[in-house]
Write a protein that holds these residues in place. Sequence first.
Motif, PDB file in Angstrom:
ATOM      1  N   GLU A 147       0.816  -1.219   0.000  1.00  0.00           N
ATOM      2  CA  GLU A 147       0.000   0.000   0.000  1.00  0.00           C
ATOM      3  C   GLU A 147       0.850   1.270   0.000  1.00  0.00           C
ATOM      4  O   GLU A 147       0.378   2.322  -0.401  1.00  0.00           O
ATOM      5  CB  GLU A 147      -0.959  -0.014   1.182  1.00  0.00           C
ATOM      6  N   ARG A 148       2.102   1.160   0.414  1.00  0.00           N
ATOM      7  CA  ARG A 148       2.999   2.319   0.352  1.00  0.00           C
ATOM      8  C   ARG A 148       3.354   2.683  -1.089  1.00  0.00           C
ATOM      9  O   ARG A 148       3.857   3.774  -1.350  1.00  0.00           O
ATOM     10  CB  ARG A 148       4.268   2.047   1.152  1.00  0.00           C
ATOM     11  N   LEU A 149       3.069   1.780  -2.040  1.00  0.00           N
ATOM     12  CA  LEU A 149       3.343   2.037  -3.455  1.00  0.00           C
ATOM     13  C   LEU A 149       2.172   2.714  -4.158  1.00  0.00           C
ATOM     14  O   LEU A 149       2.249   2.985  -5.350  1.00  0.00           O
ATOM     15  CB  LEU A 149       3.668   0.716  -4.167  1.00  0.00           C
ATOM     16  N   ASP A 150       1.087   2.998  -3.423  1.00  0.00           N
ATOM     17  CA  ASP A 150      -0.110   3.551  -4.055  1.00  0.00           C
ATOM     18  C   ASP A 150       0.123   4.912  -4.692  1.00  0.00           C
ATOM     19  O   ASP A 150      -0.637   5.332  -5.553  1.00  0.00           O
ATOM     20  CB  ASP A 150      -1.285   3.589  -3.085  1.00  0.00           C
ATOM     21  N   TYR A 151       1.187   5.587  -4.323  1.00  0.00           N
ATOM     22  CA  TYR A 151       1.536   6.869  -4.935  1.00  0.00           C
ATOM     23  C   TYR A 151       1.761   6.706  -6.442  1.00  0.00           C
ATOM     24  O   TYR A 151       1.427   7.575  -7.231  1.00  0.00           O
ATOM     25  CB  TYR A 151       2.794   7.432  -4.266  1.00  0.00           C
ATOM     26  N   TYR A 152       2.302   5.554  -6.841  1.00  0.00           N
ATOM     27  CA  TYR A 152       2.627   5.304  -8.242  1.00  0.00           C
ATOM     28  C   TYR A 152       1.496   4.625  -9.010  1.00  0.00           C
ATOM     29  O   TYR A 152       1.535   4.578 -10.234  1.00  0.00           O
ATOM     30  CB  TYR A 152       3.859   4.392  -8.341  1.00  0.00           C
ATOM     31  N   LEU A 153       0.523   4.054  -8.305  1.00  0.00           N
ATOM     32  CA  LEU A 153      -0.432   3.168  -8.952  1.00  0.00           C
ATOM     33  C   LEU A 153      -1.860   3.703  -8.919  1.00  0.00           C
ATOM     34  O   LEU A 153      -2.257   4.392  -7.987  1.00  0.00           O
ATOM     35  CB  LEU A 153      -0.398   1.794  -8.274  1.00  0.00           C
ATOM     36  N   HIS A 154      -2.625   3.335  -9.922  1.00  0.00           N
ATOM     37  CA  HIS A 154      -4.043   3.663 -10.019  1.00  0.00           C
ATOM     38  C   HIS A 154      -4.799   2.853  -8.954  1.00  0.00           C
ATOM     39  O   HIS A 154      -4.425   1.711  -8.664  1.00  0.00           O
ATOM     40  CB  HIS A 154      -4.529   3.293 -11.426  1.00  0.00           C
ATOM     41  N   PRO A 155      -5.856   3.389  -8.402  1.00  0.00           N
ATOM     42  CA  PRO A 155      -6.594   2.652  -7.358  1.00  0.00           C
ATOM     43  C   PRO A 155      -7.163   1.303  -7.811  1.00  0.00           C
ATOM     44  O   PRO A 155      -7.376   0.423  -6.996  1.00  0.00           O
ATOM     45  CB  PRO A 155      -7.738   3.603  -6.992  1.00  0.00           C
ATOM     46  N   GLU A 156      -7.403   1.113  -9.100  1.00  0.00           N
ATOM     47  CA  GLU A 156      -7.946  -0.148  -9.611  1.00  0.00           C
ATOM     48  C   GLU A 156      -6.861  -1.142 -10.022  1.00  0.00           C
ATOM     49  O   GLU A 156      -7.159  -2.174 -10.612  1.00  0.00           O
ATOM     50  CB  GLU A 156      -8.866   0.126 -10.804  1.00  0.00           C
ATOM     51  N   THR A 157      -5.619  -0.859  -9.713  1.00  0.00           N
ATOM     52  CA  THR A 157      -4.514  -1.740 -10.067  1.00  0.00           C
ATOM     53  C   THR A 157      -4.626  -3.056  -9.310  1.00  0.00           C
ATOM     54  O   THR A 157      -4.946  -3.082  -8.134  1.00  0.00           O
ATOM     55  CB  THR A 157      -3.163  -1.067  -9.726  1.00  0.00           C
ATOM     56  N   GLU A 158      -4.349  -4.144 -10.023  1.00  0.00           N
ATOM     57  CA  GLU A 158      -4.394  -5.474  -9.416  1.00  0.00           C
ATOM     58  C   GLU A 158      -2.975  -5.885  -9.012  1.00  0.00           C
ATOM     59  O   GLU A 158      -2.044  -5.784  -9.808  1.00  0.00           O
ATOM     60  CB  GLU A 158      -4.961  -6.481 -10.410  1.00  0.00           C
ATOM     61  N   VAL A 159      -2.825  -6.339  -7.774  1.00  0.00           N
ATOM     62  CA  VAL A 159      -1.529  -6.777  -7.257  1.00  0.00           C
ATOM     63  C   VAL A 159      -1.682  -8.211  -6.771  1.00  0.00           C
ATOM     64  O   VAL A 159      -2.530  -8.499  -5.927  1.00  0.00           O
ATOM     65  CB  VAL A 159      -1.036  -5.882  -6.101  1.00  0.00           C
ATOM     66  N   LYS A 160      -0.873  -9.109  -7.335  1.00  0.00           N
ATOM     67  CA  LYS A 160      -0.913 -10.520  -6.935  1.00  0.00           C
ATOM     68  C   LYS A 160       0.371 -10.836  -6.166  1.00  0.00           C
ATOM     69  O   LYS A 160       1.468 -10.609  -6.670  1.00  0.00           O
ATOM     70  CB  LYS A 160      -1.022 -11.420  -8.159  1.00  0.00           C
ATOM     71  N   VAL A 161       0.208 -11.359  -4.968  1.00  0.00           N
ATOM     72  CA  VAL A 161       1.341 -11.706  -4.111  1.00  0.00           C
ATOM     73  C   VAL A 161       1.269 -13.205  -3.830  1.00  0.00           C
ATOM     74  O   VAL A 161       0.226 -13.711  -3.415  1.00  0.00           O
ATOM     75  CB  VAL A 161       1.304 -10.921  -2.781  1.00  0.00           C
ATOM     76  N   THR A 162       2.377 -13.895  -4.064  1.00  0.00           N
ATOM     77  CA  THR A 162       2.455 -15.317  -3.768  1.00  0.00           C
ATOM     78  C   THR A 162       3.612 -15.538  -2.803  1.00  0.00           C
ATOM     79  O   THR A 162       4.737 -15.123  -3.072  1.00  0.00           O
ATOM     80  CB  THR A 162       2.682 -16.146  -5.047  1.00  0.00           C
ATOM     81  N   VAL A 163       3.315 -16.185  -1.687  1.00  0.00           N
ATOM     82  CA  VAL A 163       4.326 -16.505  -0.677  1.00  0.00           C
ATOM     83  C   VAL A 163       4.470 -18.020  -0.661  1.00  0.00           C
ATOM     84  O   VAL A 163       3.477 -18.742  -0.610  1.00  0.00           O
ATOM     85  CB  VAL A 163       3.912 -15.992   0.716  1.00  0.00           C
ATOM     86  N   SER A 164       5.715 -18.501  -0.733  1.00  0.00           N
ATOM     87  CA  SER A 164       5.939 -19.944  -0.690  1.00  0.00           C
ATOM     88  C   SER A 164       7.119 -20.250   0.215  1.00  0.00           C
ATOM     89  O   SER A 164       7.950 -19.385   0.495  1.00  0.00           O
ATOM     90  CB  SER A 164       6.180 -20.499  -2.098  1.00  0.00           C
ATOM     91  N   ALA A 165       7.171 -21.496   0.650  1.00  0.00           N
ATOM     92  CA  ALA A 165       8.245 -21.918   1.549  1.00  0.00           C
ATOM     93  C   ALA A 165       8.789 -23.263   1.091  1.00  0.00           C
ATOM     94  O   ALA A 165       8.040 -24.163   0.723  1.00  0.00           O
ATOM     95  CB  ALA A 165       7.728 -22.032   2.975  1.00  0.00           C
ATOM     96  N   LYS A 166      10.112 -23.367   1.092  1.00  0.00           N
ATOM     97  CA  LYS A 166      10.796 -24.627   0.834  1.00  0.00           C
ATOM     98  C   LYS A 166      11.900 -24.740   1.863  1.00  0.00           C
ATOM     99  O   LYS A 166      12.816 -23.913   1.888  1.00  0.00           O
ATOM    100  CB  LYS A 166      11.408 -24.648  -0.562  1.00  0.00           C
ATOM    101  N   LYS A 167      11.793 -25.722   2.691  1.00  0.00           N
ATOM    102  CA  LYS A 167      12.746 -25.938   3.784  1.00  0.00           C
ATOM    103  C   LYS A 167      12.861 -24.659   4.600  1.00  0.00           C
ATOM    104  O   LYS A 167      11.884 -24.171   5.121  1.00  0.00           O
ATOM    105  CB  LYS A 167      14.082 -26.428   3.246  1.00  0.00           C
TER     106      LYS A 167
END
Length: 183
Positions: A25-45
């Motif tokens: 959300e700190r990047l909202d200065y650069y982005l349009h309010p309708e921008t889609e952001v996909k975040v994927t978190v994964s773990a291996k060992k």
Amino acid sequence: MRITISGKQIELTDAIKDSIEAKIERLDYYLHPETEVKVTVSAKKARQKIEVTIIPISGPIIRAEDTEENLYAAIDVVYDKLNTQLRKYKKRVQDRHHSNESIRFNHIEDISDAELEGENEDSIDIKIDRRKRFSIKPMSPEEAVLQMDLLGHDFYMFTNTKTDDIAIVYKRKNGGYGMIEQD
């Protein structure tokens, strides 16, 4: 901004989700309010990986990822990468605007890939492990290089607006960029 957070082989706690959302959300200065952001978190060992893809309404797709032992450190690194990429993109857009050049990102229609027909994979000993499909957007070679850099790829396929042909830009080993065009 619409943020979608998903986890692979890891249980996402509220603290992890809150930390990711706060940074993005700190990047909202650069982005349009309708921008889609996909975040994927994964773990291996003992390694934690975070991948963030920003799909704006108009403009290039921006992507960053990092793998660390500490997930919160990885979130900070990805935030820094995204912030740098967005700042760089915004500066280029402003420079082009001041030089009266069009960047042609607004109102671009997606061009669908043609369906593959007549493939006979049995006669060939080559195994294709992964297929990717994407729309090819019309843009100038300079815009394609910008998109390639923002995605962190070594090459990028696009439709050249000057010739209406499919072309590829790529990073050269000795520095600089190259372009492959059809004959």
